[in-house]
Design a protein around this motif. Structure first.
Motif, PDB file in Angstrom:
ATOM      1  N   GLY A 150      17.828 -12.032  39.103  1.00 53.88           N
ATOM      2  CA  GLY A 150      18.698 -11.903  40.269  1.00 53.88           C
ATOM      3  C   GLY A 150      19.624 -10.719  40.141  1.00 53.88           C
ATOM      4  N   VAL A 151      20.240 -10.374  41.269  1.00 56.20           N
ATOM      5  CA  VAL A 151      21.129  -9.222  41.331  1.00 56.20           C
ATOM      6  C   VAL A 151      22.475  -9.641  41.925  1.00 56.20           C
ATOM      7  CG1 VAL A 151      21.447  -6.872  42.198  1.00 56.20           C
ATOM      8  CG2 VAL A 151      19.139  -7.711  41.699  1.00 56.20           C
ATOM      9  N   VAL A 208      24.469  -0.885  47.251  1.00 56.81           N
ATOM     10  CA  VAL A 208      24.360   0.561  47.052  1.00 56.81           C
ATOM     11  C   VAL A 208      23.304   0.759  45.967  1.00 56.81           C
ATOM     12  CG1 VAL A 208      25.605   2.675  46.473  1.00 56.81           C
ATOM     13  CG2 VAL A 208      26.789   0.822  47.689  1.00 56.81           C
ATOM     14  N   VAL A 209      22.080   1.046  46.392  1.00 59.28           N
ATOM     15  CA  VAL A 209      20.926   0.994  45.493  1.00 59.28           C
ATOM     16  C   VAL A 209      21.055   1.978  44.334  1.00 59.28           C
ATOM     17  CG1 VAL A 209      18.421   1.314  45.365  1.00 59.28           C
ATOM     18  CG2 VAL A 209      19.431   0.135  47.316  1.00 59.28           C
ATOM     19  N   GLU A 210      21.657   3.144  44.590  1.00 54.99           N
ATOM     20  CA  GLU A 210      21.754   4.136  43.514  1.00 54.99           C
ATOM     21  C   GLU A 210      22.682   3.686  42.387  1.00 54.99           C
ATOM     22  OE1 GLU A 210      24.216   5.802  47.040  1.00 54.99           O
ATOM     23  OE2 GLU A 210      22.388   4.641  46.715  1.00 54.99           O
ATOM     24  N   ARG A 211      23.480   2.659  42.625  1.00 56.84           N
ATOM     25  CA  ARG A 211      24.362   2.148  41.563  1.00 56.84           C
ATOM     26  C   ARG A 211      23.812   0.889  40.894  1.00 56.84           C
ATOM     27  NH1 ARG A 211      29.289   3.938  40.264  1.00 56.84           N
ATOM     28  NH2 ARG A 211      28.410   3.157  38.324  1.00 56.84           N
ATOM     29  N   GLN A 236      24.150  -9.652  30.269  1.00 51.29           N
ATOM     30  CA  GLN A 236      23.567 -10.742  31.054  1.00 51.29           C
ATOM     31  C   GLN A 236      22.159 -10.300  31.454  1.00 51.29           C
ATOM     32  OE1 GLN A 236      27.260 -10.519  33.662  1.00 51.29           O
ATOM     33  NE2 GLN A 236      26.791 -12.698  33.852  1.00 51.29           N
ATOM     34  N   PRO A 237      21.238 -10.259  30.504  1.00 50.38           N
ATOM     35  CA  PRO A 237      19.964  -9.554  30.712  1.00 50.38           C
ATOM     36  C   PRO A 237      19.065 -10.139  31.792  1.00 50.38           C
ATOM     37  CG  PRO A 237      19.982 -10.739  28.616  1.00 50.38           C
ATOM     38  CD  PRO A 237      21.375 -10.774  29.131  1.00 50.38           C
ATOM     39  N   THR A 238      19.333 -11.343  32.263  1.00 45.13           N
ATOM     40  CA  THR A 238      18.531 -11.876  33.371  1.00 45.13           C
ATOM     41  C   THR A 238      19.126 -11.507  34.728  1.00 45.13           C
ATOM     42  OG1 THR A 238      19.702 -14.007  33.378  1.00 45.13           O
ATOM     43  CG2 THR A 238      17.748 -13.816  31.966  1.00 45.13           C
ATOM     44  N   LEU A 239      20.207 -10.716  34.711  1.00 45.74           N
ATOM     45  CA  LEU A 239      20.867 -10.338  35.955  1.00 45.74           C
ATOM     46  C   LEU A 239      21.050  -8.823  36.024  1.00 45.74           C
ATOM     47  CD1 LEU A 239      23.641 -13.077  36.143  1.00 45.74           C
ATOM     48  CD2 LEU A 239      21.641 -12.886  37.639  1.00 45.74           C
ATOM     49  N   ALA A 240      21.064  -8.309  37.237  1.00 43.71           N
ATOM     50  CA  ALA A 240      21.436  -6.925  37.510  1.00 43.71           C
ATOM     51  C   ALA A 240      22.676  -6.940  38.390  1.00 43.71           C
ATOM     52  CB  ALA A 240      20.278  -6.172  38.170  1.00 43.71           C
ATOM     53  N   TRP A 241      23.176  -5.762  38.708  1.00 49.88           N
ATOM     54  CA  TRP A 241      24.465  -5.627  39.421  1.00 49.88           C
ATOM     55  C   TRP A 241      24.420  -4.409  40.319  1.00 49.88           C
ATOM     56  CZ3 TRP A 241      28.008  -1.737  39.821  1.00 49.88           C
ATOM     57  CH2 TRP A 241      29.306  -2.053  40.217  1.00 49.88           C
ATOM     58  N   ALA A 242      25.041  -4.534  41.494  1.00 51.59           N
ATOM     59  CA  ALA A 242      25.225  -3.379  42.375  1.00 51.59           C
ATOM     60  C   ALA A 242      26.448  -3.618  43.247  1.00 51.59           C
ATOM     61  CB  ALA A 242      24.004  -3.155  43.261  1.00 51.59           C
ATOM     62  N   ALA A 293      35.722   3.848  41.067  1.00 45.57           N
ATOM     63  CA  ALA A 293      36.026   2.495  41.544  1.00 45.57           C
ATOM     64  C   ALA A 293      34.864   1.549  41.243  1.00 45.57           C
ATOM     65  CB  ALA A 293      36.338   2.525  43.029  1.00 45.57           C
ATOM     66  N   ASP A 294      33.628   2.006  41.488  1.00 45.57           N
ATOM     67  CA  ASP A 294      32.471   1.189  41.122  1.00 45.57           C
ATOM     68  C   ASP A 294      32.484   0.877  39.624  1.00 45.57           C
ATOM     69  OD1 ASP A 294      31.446   1.321  43.729  1.00 45.57           O
ATOM     70  OD2 ASP A 294      30.042   2.939  43.264  1.00 45.57           O
ATOM     71  N   ASP A 295      32.761   1.889  38.812  1.00 47.11           N
ATOM     72  CA  ASP A 295      32.772   1.705  37.364  1.00 47.11           C
ATOM     73  C   ASP A 295      33.807   0.675  36.931  1.00 47.11           C
ATOM     74  OD1 ASP A 295      30.795   3.628  37.167  1.00 47.11           O
ATOM     75  OD2 ASP A 295      32.107   5.191  36.367  1.00 47.11           O
ATOM     76  N   GLN A 296      34.943   0.677  37.624  1.00 46.60           N
ATOM     77  CA  GLN A 296      35.982  -0.288  37.262  1.00 46.60           C
ATOM     78  C   GLN A 296      35.478  -1.713  37.469  1.00 46.60           C
ATOM     79  OE1 GLN A 296      38.346  -2.584  39.074  1.00 46.60           O
ATOM     80  NE2 GLN A 296      40.292  -1.473  38.998  1.00 46.60           N
ATOM     81  N   LEU A 297      34.780  -1.965  38.580  1.00 50.48           N
ATOM     82  CA  LEU A 297      34.233  -3.303  38.824  1.00 50.48           C
ATOM     83  C   LEU A 297      33.158  -3.655  37.804  1.00 50.48           C
ATOM     84  CD1 LEU A 297      33.784  -3.681  42.696  1.00 50.48           C
ATOM     85  CD2 LEU A 297      35.546  -4.665  41.237  1.00 50.48           C
ATOM     86  N   LEU A 298      32.270  -2.712  37.527  1.00 47.62           N
ATOM     87  CA  LEU A 298      31.211  -2.966  36.547  1.00 47.62           C
ATOM     88  C   LEU A 298      31.792  -3.184  35.156  1.00 47.62           C
ATOM     89  CD1 LEU A 298      28.250  -3.172  35.759  1.00 47.62           C
ATOM     90  CD2 LEU A 298      28.145  -0.671  35.718  1.00 47.62           C
TER      91      LEU A 298
END
Length: 450
Positions: A19-20, A83-86, A93-99, A213-218
């Motif tokens: 999941g993402v 935002v697909v490029e991010r 959490q290797p079973t998950l991705a993030w955007a 800002a994206d990096d801060q959330l990630l």
């Protein structure tokens, strides 16, 4: 984007990702997300995922306020578009991705409450003016054993501050942070045991404002996940105790005009760089209402805590809310930047950066006078001495913050009428919640929110 999302989904599925996380931050700086199965990623990138429009009027305690006219009923829906490029697979959490997501209307049009869009608009305005910004965060946080309700009673490391010995009990956690940040595409400048109780700090490498800002959330997602694996919990809250040093999320910015660095100078910026710094100083009370907006934020901004209680600037003065960091022979002129210390995790990172850019660009445009820097802590001066130097206290409570925000057309205008109304309604809801509670109760309630 559909093709890229389909390719990413195929790669993720082959790697065992199920999941993402589709992530954003609300008007309290609290991360929110929806998880879509990896097979649904391409559809989400095309049509978005539905969510209530009321996330714009959630307060810090997950209550919904209906006091903003534009979102005054439970009716309404928006679409969350990744935002697909991010897209990133989460190392911890290797079973998950993030955007991160953009928030759009049901018809796919811009939604006036989307904080990321507000920042994107300021970056576009900067480009129109021939300006290019870089931004980077320093993140402070406290560590405690998982399940702890009080960092002060059960600190996650014993100190001393800045000591390598303090981190020995956290060796596995520190190693995971270094590994997972690199794997998630986040560059760390440095990591160390900080001054506060069980406090750590890490700095993120500078990037363009939206990426910062994206990096801060990630980074938050990455830290929380690494802590869980090692039996720890982390608090990003502005304060973990009334007498303790707070957690600031210091925001560094620099600016260029068509490649020319504006903040370089002989010990202080001049020309347009001076205008940039003066613009930040002029709007600092209103800025603080965006960059340190929670009730605990106002408790953190005290003299003597390197937090910034008064409106002034200084050269390498860590008590100054605006700290000018000059270049040097060793570091090079390109190192020059301005650090905003009145910033913490309760700020939405997109709105915080948008407000900083707007204030700075206004200063470049109309060049307000930049006073002389201050190298001392004005907290030890008399009221008369502070007044003589033009040093005034920053807003000390939600009412003062709200007044400063609406008094600044530059900062209020960045948000736009709709988002400004929702933001103010959320702040008023938080203030009403805190009105009959003690400082200790307020701090405890925010300890694990971010």
């Amino acid at each position: 984007m559909t093709k890229a999302a389909s390719a990413a989904a195929k790669d993720f599925a082959a790697a065992g990702v199920g999941g993402v996380h589709l992530a954003w931050a609300d008007n309290n700086g609290i991360p929110r997300s929806r998880i879509v199965p990896v097979a649904g990623l391409a559809d989400a990138a095309t049509r978005g995922v539905g969510a209530t429009s009321l996330f714009a009027v959630f307060d810090s305690h997950d209550s919904i306020t209906y006091q903003h006219e534009g979102l005054a009923t439970p009716s309404g829906d928006i679409r969350l578009v990744p935002v697909v490029e991010r897209l990133r697979r989460l190392a911890g959490q290797p079973t998950l991705a993030w955007a991160p997501v953009r928030q759009l209307t049901r018809d796919g049009d811009p939604w006036p409450y989307c904080q990321r869009a507000v920042l994107e608009a300021q970056v576009a305005e900067a480009a129109r003016r021939g300006l290019e910004f870089r931004a980077g965060y320093e993140l402070e946080f406290a560590v405690a054993p998982a399940g702890s309700s009080d960092v002060l009673a059960t600190p996650g490391h014993p100190g001393p501050a800045y000591s390598p010995h303090a981190l020995v009990p956290l060796d596995g956690f520190v190693g995971a942070l270094l590994h997972d940040f690199a794997a998630n595409g986040l560059r760390i400048g440095q990591l160390h045991a900080e001054y506060g109780v069980a406090q750590l700090e890490l700095s993120l490498a500078p990037a363009d404002p939206v990426s910062a800002a994206d990096d801060q959330l990630l980074a938050r997602q990455t830290i929380h996940a690494a802590a869980r694996v090692h039996g720890l919990a982390v608090s990003f809250a502005p304060l973990v105790g009334l007498g303790a040093a707070g957690n600031g999320w210091h925001l560094h910015t620099s600016v260029r005009r068509r490649g020319r660095r504006l903040l370089d100078g002989d010990g202080r910026p001049d020309g347009e760089g001076a205008g940039y710094l003066a613009g930040l100083l002029r709007d600092l009370p209103a800025l603080t209402a965006i960059t340190a907006p929670s009730v605990p934020s106002t408790l953190r901004l005290r003299p003597g805590y390197f937090a910034g209680a008064y409106a002034f600037w200084g050269v390498e003065n860590r008590e100054a809310p605006l700290r000018y960091v000059p270049g040097s022979a060793l570091l090079g002129d390109g190192h020059a930047n301005v650090e905003l210390k009145t910033s913490d995790a309760s700020a939405n990172p997109y709105l915080a950066l948008a407000a900083v850019l707007a204030a700075g660009m206004a200063g470049i445009e109309d060049a307000p006078a930049l006073p002389e820097p201050i190298g001392e802590d004005p907290g030890g001066w008399t009221d008369e001495d502070r007044a003589a130097r033009g040093v005034h206290p920053l807003p000390a409570n939600p009412a003062e913050q709200d007044a400063a925000l609406v008094a600044s057309p530059r900062i209020a205008g960045v948000l736009g009428a709709e988002l400004l109304g929702a933001f103010r309604a959320v702040r008023a809801s938080d203030a009403a919640w805190a009105a009959d509670r003690t400082a200790d109760e307020i701090i405890a309630a925010h300890l694990w929110r971010y």
